[in-house]
Design an enzyme around this catalytic site. Structure first.
Site, PDB file in Angstrom:
ATOM      1  N   LYS A 185       2.326  -1.645   0.051  1.00  0.00           N
ATOM      2  CA  LYS A 185       1.959  -2.709  -0.652  1.00  0.00           C
ATOM      3  C   LYS A 185       1.759  -3.898   0.126  1.00  0.00           C
ATOM      4  O   LYS A 185       2.123  -5.212  -0.581  1.00  0.00           O
ATOM      5  CB  LYS A 185       2.496  -2.708  -2.172  1.00  0.00           C
ATOM      6  CG  LYS A 185       2.337  -1.395  -2.770  1.00  0.00           C
ATOM      7  CD  LYS A 185       1.002  -1.023  -3.187  1.00  0.00           C
ATOM      8  CE  LYS A 185       0.575   0.447  -2.790  1.00  0.00           C
ATOM      9  NZ  LYS A 185      -0.684   0.651  -2.360  1.00  0.00           N
TER      10      LYS A 185
ATOM     11  N   HIS B 204       5.746   4.109   6.940  1.00  0.00           N
ATOM     12  CA  HIS B 204       6.263   2.949   6.173  1.00  0.00           C
ATOM     13  C   HIS B 204       8.124   3.021   6.814  1.00  0.00           C
ATOM     14  O   HIS B 204       8.858   2.559   6.173  1.00  0.00           O
ATOM     15  CB  HIS B 204       6.240   3.278   4.669  1.00  0.00           C
ATOM     16  CG  HIS B 204       5.167   3.123   4.085  1.00  0.00           C
ATOM     17  ND1 HIS B 204       4.307   2.087   4.431  1.00  0.00           N
ATOM     18  CD2 HIS B 204       4.332   4.141   3.492  1.00  0.00           C
ATOM     19  CE1 HIS B 204       3.115   2.017   3.978  1.00  0.00           C
ATOM     20  NE2 HIS B 204       3.074   3.352   3.315  1.00  0.00           N
TER      21      HIS B 204
ATOM     22  N   ARG C 231      -6.834  -3.348  -5.668  1.00  0.00           N
ATOM     23  CA  ARG C 231      -6.339  -3.895  -7.060  1.00  0.00           C
ATOM     24  C   ARG C 231      -6.837  -5.148  -7.251  1.00  0.00           C
ATOM     25  O   ARG C 231      -8.140  -5.519  -7.564  1.00  0.00           O
ATOM     26  CB  ARG C 231      -4.775  -3.904  -7.260  1.00  0.00           C
ATOM     27  CG  ARG C 231      -4.602  -4.226  -8.975  1.00  0.00           C
ATOM     28  CD  ARG C 231      -3.001  -4.368  -8.826  1.00  0.00           C
ATOM     29  NE  ARG C 231      -2.338  -5.079  -8.215  1.00  0.00           N
ATOM     30  CZ  ARG C 231      -1.987  -6.380  -8.612  1.00  0.00           C
ATOM     31  NH1 ARG C 231      -2.237  -6.816  -9.899  1.00  0.00           N
ATOM     32  NH2 ARG C 231      -1.397  -7.433  -7.802  1.00  0.00           N
TER      33      ARG C 231
ATOM     34  N   GLY D  10      -5.995  -8.095  -4.390  1.00  0.00           N
ATOM     35  CA  GLY D  10      -6.174  -8.522  -3.124  1.00  0.00           C
ATOM     36  C   GLY D  10      -6.058 -10.150  -3.125  1.00  0.00           C
ATOM     37  O   GLY D  10      -6.758 -10.846  -2.285  1.00  0.00           O
TER      38      GLY D  10
END
Ligand code: A3P
Length: 337
Positions: A78, A139, A294, A296
């Site tokens: 995210k 990640h 979503r 941004g």
């Protein structure tokens, strides 16, 4: 490599890792925690690893052989990974797809342009054949990357994001996709408290970010360090920076023809979000493709977190990043696209 889109995955328990006794015994030696959304974490090499990713991370550490030509995109979830994937892919392949309408961005769910080591490639495969793949994402924190990534000449691009927005973005992503069906998620303040204690996917935040920041300082030719907020402020500048870092700078002719602007437009939030391929369907059987896009925005945390929460994070950041030269401006205003 085919992504198993229809397969329902267990994000909750260890049924994908419980096959061998030795592994099970190893797990017992590790500290464990249940996250606010019900996902079980183990503490491995100093970071909180979601148990459903653990076996894949071990496999990648053992088997992944980075080549000098590989590009690795690294991030905390995210932080803007999807955006970085679209930009990097478009920069590197601009001569293959000079006509943007033919870009794979129109036919391929954007995250899949740089398949993820632990979520995609090593899922249920101890040692997959990755011969035909050039672009990878991960990640995993810097110090836990497969050794060949660090030792080879491959390039790493890291994207970071201010922790408050990252936390809110992940919270939405997790609540929307419900990784653990039967879990009752903790309230926001409890979840935030865990985040501040470093207990979140691949956390603590500061260790993850500092790992790549220090690697960048040590070897800026190997590790490029980006911030989501900087991309929002001036994406053109950053697209050129990425191209230069990867050894494929834009020529004056390309700049004149507006190639950089075309790429930034193609990869803009509005454009990617509205593409059919990013709107409908799921990955991993449960994660909505649309949930990667979503809002941004920069500063959306302000709609959810109290000033006291923000202050707590600011103090933490100040302490943890002291003397590192790295600054995160959590108090930034909301920047719309
Ligand atoms: P929000 O939830 O705040 O909207 P990741 O790709 O690492 O999973 O990060 C997801 C975040 O990046 C989400 O943030 C998402 O909306 C945002 N994002 C996705 N594509 C983007 C783009 N092209 N430009 C800007 N932000 C983007």
């Amino acid at each position: 490599m085919e992504r198993k889109e229809e397969q329902n995955r267990s994000f909750a328990e260890i049924d994908n890792c419980s096959k061998d006794h030795e592994f099970h015994e190893f797990l017992k030696t590790l500290e464990q925690q249940i996250s606010w959304d019900g996902v079980r974490f183990v503490k491995y090499q100093g970071f909180w690893c979601a148990l459903y990713l653990f076996r894949q991370i071990l496999s990648a550490q053992k088997h992944f052989k980075a080549k000098d030509s590989h590009i690795i995109l690294a991030s905390l979830p995210k932080s803007g990974t999807t955006w970085l994937k679209s930009l990097t892919f478009s920069i590197v392949n601009r001569n293959i797809y000079p006509n943007h309408e033919e870009s794979p961005l129109f036919t391929c769910h954007t995250p899949h342009l740089f398949p993820n080591l632990e979520f995609d490639l090593y899922w249920e495969q101890e040692n997959p054949n990755l011969q035909n793949i050039q672009n990878f994402s991960t990640h995993v924190p810097f110090h836990s990357l497969p050794k060949s990534i660090i030792e080879s000449e491959c390039r790493i691009i890291y994207i970071s994001r201010n922790p408050l927005d990252m936390f809110i973005s992940y919270r939405h992503f997790s609540l929307e996709n419900k990784f653990v069906k039967d879990a009752t998620p903790f309230e926001l303040d409890e979840a935030f408290d865990m985040f501040c204690r470093g207990i979140h996917i691949m956390g603590p935040f500061w260790d993850h970010v500092l790992g790549f920041w220090n690697a960048h300082l040590e070897n800026p030719r190997k590790v490029l360090f980006l911030k989501y907020e900087d991309l929002k402020e001036d994406v053109t500048f950053n697209v050129k920076k990425i191209a230069e870092f990867l050894g494929c700078p834009f020529s004056p002719e390309e700049e004149e023809q507006g190639v950089v602007e075309e790429i930034t437009k193609l990869c803009s939030f509005e454009n990617l979000k509205k593409l059919e391929v990013n709107k409908n369907g799921h990955v991993y059987g449960i994660v909505k493709k649309s949930s990667y896009f979503r809002k941004g925005e920069v500063g959306d945390w302000i709609n959810y977190l109290t000033p006291a929460m923000a202050e707590r994070m600011d103090k933490l950041i100040e302490t943890k990043f002291k003397d590192s030269g790295l600054v995160f401006n959590t108090q930034s205003k909301v920047v719309k696209n």
